[in-house]
Design a protein around this motif. Structure first.
Motif, PDB file in Angstrom:
ATOM      1  N   ASP A   1       7.459   5.850  10.864  1.00  0.00           N
ATOM      2  CA  ASP A   1       7.296   4.540  11.495  1.00  0.00           C
ATOM      3  C   ASP A   1       6.858   4.665  12.943  1.00  0.00           C
ATOM      4  O   ASP A   1       5.944   3.969  13.388  1.00  0.00           O
ATOM      5  CB  ASP A   1       8.608   3.766  11.409  1.00  0.00           C
ATOM      6  CG  ASP A   1       8.518   2.415  12.103  1.00  0.00           C
ATOM      7  OD1 ASP A   1       7.684   1.590  11.679  1.00  0.00           O
ATOM      8  OD2 ASP A   1       9.268   2.190  13.074  1.00  0.00           O
TER       9      ASP A   1
ATOM     10  N   ASP B   1      11.703   8.431   7.582  1.00  0.00           N
ATOM     11  CA  ASP B   1      11.213   7.062   7.758  1.00  0.00           C
ATOM     12  C   ASP B   1      11.034   6.730   9.233  1.00  0.00           C
ATOM     13  O   ASP B   1      10.084   6.041   9.620  1.00  0.00           O
ATOM     14  CB  ASP B   1      12.184   6.071   7.116  1.00  0.00           C
ATOM     15  CG  ASP B   1      12.158   6.124   5.598  1.00  0.00           C
ATOM     16  OD1 ASP B   1      11.216   6.722   5.044  1.00  0.00           O
ATOM     17  OD2 ASP B   1      13.079   5.582   4.964  1.00  0.00           O
TER      18      ASP B   1
ATOM     19  N   GLU C   1       6.261  -0.261   3.701  1.00  0.00           N
ATOM     20  CA  GLU C   1       7.726  -0.270   3.814  1.00  0.00           C
ATOM     21  C   GLU C   1       8.338   0.986   3.205  1.00  0.00           C
ATOM     22  O   GLU C   1       9.423   1.413   3.605  1.00  0.00           O
ATOM     23  CB  GLU C   1       8.298  -1.518   3.156  1.00  0.00           C
ATOM     24  CG  GLU C   1       9.783  -1.730   3.421  1.00  0.00           C
ATOM     25  CD  GLU C   1      10.235  -3.134   3.100  1.00  0.00           C
ATOM     26  OE1 GLU C   1       9.427  -4.071   3.228  1.00  0.00           O
ATOM     27  OE2 GLU C   1      11.413  -3.289   2.719  1.00  0.00           O
TER      28      GLU C   1
ATOM     29  N   LYS D   1       6.556  -9.560  -1.765  1.00  0.00           N
ATOM     30  CA  LYS D   1       5.635  -9.783  -0.647  1.00  0.00           C
ATOM     31  C   LYS D   1       4.279 -10.305  -1.094  1.00  0.00           C
ATOM     32  O   LYS D   1       3.492 -10.806  -0.279  1.00  0.00           O
ATOM     33  CB  LYS D   1       5.436  -8.468   0.125  1.00  0.00           C
ATOM     34  CG  LYS D   1       6.689  -7.905   0.771  1.00  0.00           C
ATOM     35  CD  LYS D   1       6.403  -6.543   1.399  1.00  0.00           C
ATOM     36  CE  LYS D   1       7.637  -5.967   2.077  1.00  0.00           C
ATOM     37  NZ  LYS D   1       8.014  -6.750   3.263  1.00  0.00           N
TER      38      LYS D   1
ATOM     39  N   LEU E   1       8.979  -4.666  -4.437  1.00  0.00           N
ATOM     40  CA  LEU E   1       8.583  -5.078  -3.082  1.00  0.00           C
ATOM     41  C   LEU E   1       7.249  -5.814  -3.095  1.00  0.00           C
ATOM     42  O   LEU E   1       7.069  -6.821  -2.399  1.00  0.00           O
ATOM     43  CB  LEU E   1       8.495  -3.853  -2.170  1.00  0.00           C
ATOM     44  CG  LEU E   1       9.813  -3.250  -1.705  1.00  0.00           C
ATOM     45  CD1 LEU E   1       9.568  -1.920  -1.002  1.00  0.00           C
ATOM     46  CD2 LEU E   1      10.530  -4.200  -0.756  1.00  0.00           C
TER      47      LEU E   1
END
Length: 307
Positions: free
Chosen positions: A291, A287, A24, A15, A11
């Motif tokens: 979040d 998650d 993330e 990114k 990731l």
């Protein structure tokens, strides 16, 4: 070499931002950076070049990236074969949390979760009394405590800052304590027990909130009732900032000894039984909570201290 660390690297390579890649995956920037450093130490090479302005793949990182992608893809395929990588998560998730916190922050956002995961059934047990995860066959729990049990694993949702509060009416009648020693002349409301709570001042001066040294005729083990009694004028009480930040902002409660914060080594943790494979149903709910609640806790976004 852990697959989650490889996933972070993949990731970050996509990114060109380690912090964004960590977010993330539900990781704090410091944790994501530590994971990357551990991976680089494990493989014996700098995979990413870092500066204050940008992140770039090193030559070794470019060579290593395809292998990392392959390992991550194989894990995803293996999970999918077990039904864990499916877009529609199903089954029953048994979850327990403190009732006060759940009423304020979890219950209002549950419709959004059930809309995204219509095949997943949430079986929730909400109480300020803690259930045993193993004996109760719980998949996940929210605890404001120290994570000590070696049979459990967890991810931190947020800090649990605690402050002293009282109602404006109580303070008008009894006055504002100027120092911790003044608390012995006040009505004190304890939560759960009457053990002393250490406090620390902004300048690192230490003191105690000790119900035994004051006029403590109320000990309450229910968070909501504890707050209601404080608002009603029962006395001075310690409260988690997440529980009272709205009342502090509206003036229904007032910080007492605002330069002091109750010292506690607890935090808000999402904990689950130790396992080699974190099930998809647990992962998606964790998650979701991280979040919607943990990324920017609303109670930390406001500066409650008077200036």
């Amino acid at each position: 070499m852990e697959t989650d660390t490889l996933r972070l690297f993949v990731l970050a390579a996509d990114k060109l931002n380690i912090s964004a890649a960590g977010r993330e995956l539900g990781l704090a920037p410091s944790v994501a950076s530590a994971w990357m450093s551990k991976l680089e130490k494990s493989v014996g090479a700098d995979l990413l070049h870092r500066s204050t302005r940008k992140v770039a793949l090193s030559t070794e990182g470019l060579e290593f990236l395809p292998y990392a992608r392959d390992i991550v893809a194989r894990e995803d395929a293996a999970r999918a074969a077990l039904g864990q990588g499916a877009a529609r998560v199903s089954g029953t998730l048994r979850f327990t949390a403190p009732s006060t916190f759940a009423q304020l922050y979890i219950a209002p956002i549950l419709p959004d979760f059930t809309k995204d995961h219509p095949d997943l059934r949430l079986d929730m047990r909400l109480s300020d009394k803690q259930f045993d995860l193993i004996d109760g066959s719980f998949d996940l729990a929210l605890r404001n405590a120290v994570l000590e049990d070696s049979s459990l694993r967890g991810r931190k949702l947020a800090d649990d800052t605690r402050v002293l509060c009282a109602s404006p009416g109580y303070l008008t009648e009894h006055g504002h304590p100027g120092t911790p020693d003044d608390l012995q002349d006040h009505h004190l409301v304890a939560f759960g027990n009457d053990m002393p709570h250490p406090m620390v001042k902004d300048d690192r001066t230490h003191a105690d909130f000790d119900p035994g040294q004051g006029r403590c005729n109320l000990i309450i083990d229910d968070g909501h009732s504890h707050k209601v009694a404080t608002i009603a004028g029962a006395g001075i009480a310690p409260h988690s900032l997440w529980s009272v930040h709205q009342e502090l902002a509206s003036g229904r409660l007032v910080r007492v000894l605002p330069d002091y914060t109750c010292v506690a080594d607890t935090a808000l943790w999402l904990i689950y039984p130790q396992t080699n494979v974190l099930s998809a149903k647990v992962r998606v709910f964790m998650d979701f909570l991280l979040d919607r609640i943990g990324n920017r806790p609303v109670w930390e976004a406001q500066d409650e201290k008077p200036h």
